[in-house]
Scaffold this motif. Structure first.
Motif, PDB file in Angstrom:
ATOM      1  N   MET A  88      18.534  21.897 -15.699  1.00 46.67           N
ATOM      2  CA  MET A  88      18.203  20.523 -15.989  1.00 46.67           C
ATOM      3  C   MET A  88      19.026  19.612 -15.081  1.00 46.67           C
ATOM      4  O   MET A  88      20.202  19.850 -14.864  1.00 46.67           O
TER       5      MET A  88
ATOM      6  N   ALA B   9      18.470  15.474 -21.344  1.00 45.07           N
ATOM      7  CA  ALA B   9      17.774  16.650 -21.897  1.00 45.07           C
ATOM      8  C   ALA B   9      18.146  16.831 -23.367  1.00 45.07           C
ATOM      9  O   ALA B   9      17.282  17.110 -24.201  1.00 45.07           O
TER      10      ALA B   9
ATOM     11  N   ARG C 208       4.413  16.100 -27.248  1.00 48.48           N
ATOM     12  CA  ARG C 208       3.819  16.301 -25.919  1.00 48.48           C
ATOM     13  C   ARG C 208       4.574  15.509 -24.852  1.00 48.48           C
ATOM     14  O   ARG C 208       4.820  16.010 -23.754  1.00 48.48           O
TER      15      ARG C 208
ATOM     16  N   ASN D 145       7.889  17.233 -24.169  1.00 51.80           N
ATOM     17  CA  ASN D 145       7.682  18.450 -23.379  1.00 51.80           C
ATOM     18  C   ASN D 145       7.423  18.116 -21.916  1.00 51.80           C
ATOM     19  O   ASN D 145       7.966  18.768 -21.021  1.00 51.80           O
ATOM     20  N   SER D 146       6.615  17.103 -21.666  1.00 53.81           N
ATOM     21  CA  SER D 146       6.335  16.701 -20.288  1.00 53.81           C
ATOM     22  C   SER D 146       7.599  16.204 -19.596  1.00 53.81           C
ATOM     23  O   SER D 146       7.857  16.540 -18.436  1.00 53.81           O
TER      24      SER D 146
ATOM     25  N   LEU E 275      10.735  16.950 -20.327  1.00 53.34           N
ATOM     26  CA  LEU E 275      11.632  18.079 -20.079  1.00 53.34           C
ATOM     27  C   LEU E 275      11.137  18.929 -18.913  1.00 53.34           C
ATOM     28  O   LEU E 275      11.930  19.387 -18.085  1.00 53.34           O
ATOM     29  N   ASN E 276       9.841  19.119 -18.829  1.00 52.33           N
ATOM     30  CA  ASN E 276       9.269  19.888 -17.725  1.00 52.33           C
ATOM     31  C   ASN E 276       9.573  19.227 -16.380  1.00 52.33           C
ATOM     32  O   ASN E 276       9.875  19.908 -15.402  1.00 52.33           O
ATOM     33  N   GLU E 277       9.507  17.906 -16.333  1.00 51.19           N
ATOM     34  CA  GLU E 277       9.798  17.175 -15.101  1.00 51.19           C
ATOM     35  C   GLU E 277      11.258  17.315 -14.688  1.00 51.19           C
ATOM     36  O   GLU E 277      11.586  17.179 -13.511  1.00 51.19           O
TER      37      GLU E 277
ATOM     38  N   LEU F 236      13.055  20.053 -14.920  1.00 47.85           N
ATOM     39  CA  LEU F 236      13.361  21.393 -14.426  1.00 47.85           C
ATOM     40  C   LEU F 236      13.399  21.409 -12.902  1.00 47.85           C
ATOM     41  O   LEU F 236      12.624  20.715 -12.244  1.00 47.85           O
TER      42      LEU F 236
ATOM     43  N   THR G 193      12.640  22.607  -9.184  1.00 51.14           N
ATOM     44  CA  THR G 193      11.457  23.191  -8.568  1.00 51.14           C
ATOM     45  C   THR G 193      11.859  24.470  -7.842  1.00 51.14           C
ATOM     46  O   THR G 193      12.712  24.429  -6.956  1.00 51.14           O
TER      47      THR G 193
END
Length: 54
Positions: free
Chosen positions: A1, A7, A27, A30-31, A33-35, A37, A39
């Motif tokens: 993160m 986070a 939702r 989750n979006s 948190l996904n951003e 991460l 790459t």
């Protein structure tokens, strides 16, 4: 993160949303948190699906 404090806040918000059944907020969390991460990068920096030797 990338931002551990943010986070942690998002995870707490997501936990409350899950407990209350707030799917829209869940939702969004989750979006977000996904951003956060990192790459993944391929070893060569380029991904190819070309197969050689066939």
């Amino acid at each position: 993160m990338r931002d551990r404090d943010e986070a942690g806040r998002l995870i707490a918000t997501g936990s409350r949303a899950a407990q209350s059944g707030d799917l829209d907020t869940l939702r969004e969390v989750n979006s977000a948190l996904n951003e956060m991460l990192p790459t993944p990068q391929s070893p060569l920096g380029v991904i190819s699906t070309v197969r050689r030797g066939r």
